[in-house]
Design a protein around this motif. Structure first.
Motif, short mmCIF file in Angstrom:
data_model
loop_
_atom_site.label_atom_id
_atom_site.label_comp_id
_atom_site.label_asym_id
_atom_site.label_seq_id
_atom_site.Cartn_x
_atom_site.Cartn_y
_atom_site.Cartn_z
N ALA A 117 9.93 -4.08 4.73
CA ALA A 117 9.21 -3.51 5.86
C ALA A 117 10.17 -3.10 6.97
CB ALA A 117 8.18 -4.50 6.38
N LEU A 118 11.20 -3.91 7.23
CA LEU A 118 12.16 -3.56 8.28
C LEU A 118 13.00 -2.35 7.88
CD1 LEU A 118 12.97 -4.65 11.08
CD2 LEU A 118 14.94 -5.72 9.98
N THR A 119 13.39 -2.29 6.63
CA THR A 119 14.15 -1.15 6.13
C THR A 119 13.36 0.14 6.28
OG1 THR A 119 15.33 -2.56 4.55
CG2 THR A 119 15.32 -0.19 4.11
N TYR B 130 0.80 -1.22 0.00
CA TYR B 130 0.00 0.00 0.00
C TYR B 130 0.84 1.28 0.00
CZ TYR B 130 -4.10 -2.89 0.93
OH TYR B 130 -5.09 -3.83 0.84
N GLY B 131 2.15 1.14 0.29
CA GLY B 131 3.03 2.30 0.28
C GLY B 131 2.77 3.29 1.39
N ALA B 132 2.19 2.82 2.50
CA ALA B 132 1.86 3.70 3.62
C ALA B 132 2.86 3.49 4.74
CB ALA B 132 0.45 3.43 4.10
N ASP B 133 3.83 4.39 4.87
CA ASP B 133 4.81 4.29 5.94
C ASP B 133 4.23 4.83 7.24
OD1 ASP B 133 6.89 3.15 4.46
OD2 ASP B 133 7.43 5.10 3.62
N LEU B 134 4.41 4.09 8.32
CA LEU B 134 3.91 4.50 9.63
C LEU B 134 4.94 5.34 10.35
CD1 LEU B 134 2.41 1.08 10.82
CD2 LEU B 134 1.27 2.91 9.57
N ASP B 135 4.47 6.17 11.26
CA ASP B 135 5.36 6.90 12.15
C ASP B 135 5.74 5.95 13.28
OD1 ASP B 135 6.64 8.51 13.97
OD2 ASP B 135 5.15 10.11 13.93
N LEU B 136 6.97 5.48 13.25
CA LEU B 136 7.42 4.47 14.22
C LEU B 136 8.46 5.02 15.20
CD1 LEU B 136 7.58 1.36 11.87
CD2 LEU B 136 5.90 1.81 13.66
N ARG B 137 8.46 6.32 15.39
CA ARG B 137 9.37 6.90 16.38
C ARG B 137 9.03 6.35 17.77
NH1 ARG B 137 8.41 13.10 14.73
NH2 ARG B 137 6.35 12.14 14.38
N GLY B 138 10.04 5.91 18.46
CA GLY B 138 9.84 5.34 19.79
C GLY B 138 9.51 3.86 19.80
N ALA C 63 13.90 3.55 8.73
CA ALA C 63 13.88 4.92 8.21
C ALA C 63 12.79 5.76 8.88
CB ALA C 63 13.66 4.89 6.70
N ALA C 64 11.76 5.10 9.42
CA ALA C 64 10.65 5.81 10.06
C ALA C 64 10.89 6.07 11.54
CB ALA C 64 9.37 5.02 9.87
N GLY C 65 12.09 5.78 12.04
CA GLY C 65 12.43 6.14 13.40
C GLY C 65 12.46 5.02 14.40
N ALA C 66 12.22 3.79 13.98
CA ALA C 66 12.22 2.66 14.90
C ALA C 66 13.64 2.16 15.15
CB ALA C 66 11.37 1.52 14.36
N LEU C 67 13.85 1.54 16.31
CA LEU C 67 15.03 0.72 16.55
C LEU C 67 14.67 -0.68 16.05
CD1 LEU C 67 17.86 0.28 17.83
CD2 LEU C 67 16.66 -0.42 19.92
N LEU D 162 17.70 -9.73 5.72
CA LEU D 162 16.99 -9.19 6.88
C LEU D 162 17.98 -8.75 7.95
CD1 LEU D 162 14.04 -8.76 7.93
CD2 LEU D 162 14.34 -10.89 9.21
N ALA D 163 19.00 -9.56 8.20
CA ALA D 163 20.02 -9.19 9.18
C ALA D 163 20.75 -7.92 8.76
CB ALA D 163 21.01 -10.35 9.35
N GLN D 164 21.04 -7.80 7.47
CA GLN D 164 21.75 -6.62 6.99
C GLN D 164 20.90 -5.36 7.10
OE1 GLN D 164 23.07 -7.64 3.02
NE2 GLN D 164 24.16 -9.46 3.76
N ALA D 165 19.56 -5.51 7.11
CA ALA D 165 18.67 -4.35 7.17
C ALA D 165 18.44 -3.86 8.59
CB ALA D 165 17.33 -4.71 6.53
N ALA D 166 18.85 -4.64 9.60
CA ALA D 166 18.51 -4.33 10.99
C ALA D 166 19.62 -3.55 11.70
CB ALA D 166 18.23 -5.62 11.75
N ASP D 167 19.22 -2.78 12.72
CA ASP D 167 20.20 -2.13 13.61
C ASP D 167 20.91 -3.18 14.47
OD1 ASP D 167 19.63 0.80 13.17
OD2 ASP D 167 17.65 0.21 13.91
#
Length: 344
Positions: free
Chosen positions: A105-107, A79-87, A111-115, A127-132
């Motif tokens: 989705a993880l990438t 759907y191309g709808a990025d959520l605000d994931l700060r915090g 970018a949307a502020g999640a850890l 998937l591992a390469q995309a994660a913090d």
């Protein structure tokens, strides 16, 4: 027919649990998570890993007391709808780490502020390469199509993450003892094989699989295993949700596999078990007994509600694999399925 890989790999669960002990990656991830201080948690997974995430949701909400939601990868990827994931802490769980929808989705969550943290078996995966943060499942190579040891690994690692994040002496003791508890569970395989033979005779094409709370995800996973390996229309339900409509399905011709836990849900699920008896439903109980009946496939008490699901799951895997064989199926080669599923 040679012995299925599904059984061989399920029997490796004690060694998998032992390999996870003392994980430096887990300790580092827990420190980073505490420093980030998330206000809520989002799980990101599909299939068996998503069922492990359901158990982790209950573990985090009951122990860490943070709300946990399950992400729908299609929201951003389709759907191309990025959520605000700060915090937010986003926990991705995967055996292969190769499904494009999870990686995307993880990438986008990062970018949307999640850890972002990946609990993944293949450490060099996309998937591992995309994660913090990356914490290996340490299940080793899993060749059977139906997930066994990797699913148990995800359950155990989820409990270890909770312990590393918010230490609890009772959980620490249960985790230390868990390899031995899983070994004890394997000693009930002969009983699981006998029950499988009985189910193979009695089960037509439909089966109910019921559990609650920390075992709701286990019920969903075991139903999936029945579907994958034995070709049964296995329908999973929380025992609480079961009363809200699906109880209509219960009758003498529709057997049920029932998980009776040792946690706070026990008196409520015991009531459901009595109700099923009144419907004439043939029930196979895994786990603990109740005041009214003994378990058909009893499991050892792991010492903590957060480690019990891994024990129940292993016992059910033995039952499922033997049931598939009794029905003349090859659980290692289920039709239309492959080891790595790549969805978008």
């Amino acid at each position: 027919m040679t012995e299925p890989l599904m059984l061989t790999e399920a029997r490796e669960a004690p060694q998998v649990a032992q390999r996870q002990a003392g994980s430096a990656a887990l300790d580092a991830a827990a420190r980073a998570i505490r420093a980030f201080a998330p206000s809520y948690v989002v799980t990101l997974a599909r299939g068996s890993s998503d069922h492990a995430a359901t158990t982790l949701k209950y573990a985090l909400e009951t122990q860490v007391r943070l709300p946990v939601m399950s992400a729908a990868p299609s929201v951003s990827g389709v759907y191309g709808a990025d959520l605000d994931l700060r915090g937010a802490l986003v926990l991705a769980i995967s055996q292969s780490g190769g499904s494009p929808d999870l990686v995307e989705a993880l990438t986008r969550a990062r970018a949307a502020g999640a850890l972002t943290c990946a609990l993944v078996n293949v450490e060099g995966s996309p998937l591992a390469q995309a994660a913090d943060l990356v914490v290996p499942l340490q299940a080793g190579e899993e060749r059977a199509v139906a997930a066994t040891k990797s699913y148990v690994a995800a359950l155990v690692l989820g409990a270890r993450l909770v312990q590393a994040w918010q230490p609890d002496p009772a959980l620490a003791r249960a985790l230390d003892a868990l390899p031995g508890t899983l070994e004890a569970t394997l000693r009930a395989e002969a009983r699981a094989r006998d029950l499988a033979a009985q189910l193979a005779r009695d089960v037509p094409h439909r089966l109910l699989v019921l559990g609650r709370g920390l075992h709701a995800g286990v019920a969903a996973e075991v139903a999936l295993k029945f579907q994958e390996t034995a070709g049964l229309a296995a329908l999973p339900f929380s025992t609480a949700e079961f009363a809200h409509g699906p109880a209509r399905l219960a009758d003498p011709m529709t057997p049920a596999l029932f998980f009776q836990a040792r946690d706070a849900t026990a008196p409520f699920t015991a009531d459901t078990l009595r109700t099923l008896g009144g419907y004439g439903t043939p029930v196979t109980v895994i786990g603990a007994g109740t005041p009214d009946r003994a378990a058909d496939l009893p499991t050892p008490d792991s010492g903590h509600p957060l480690t019990d699901p891994a024990v129940s799951a292993l016992a059910a895997q033995l039952l499922t694999a033997h049931l598939a064989v009794q029905r003349g199926e090859n659980p290692d080669a289920p039709p239309r399925l492959s080891k790595v599923t790549r969805t978008r």
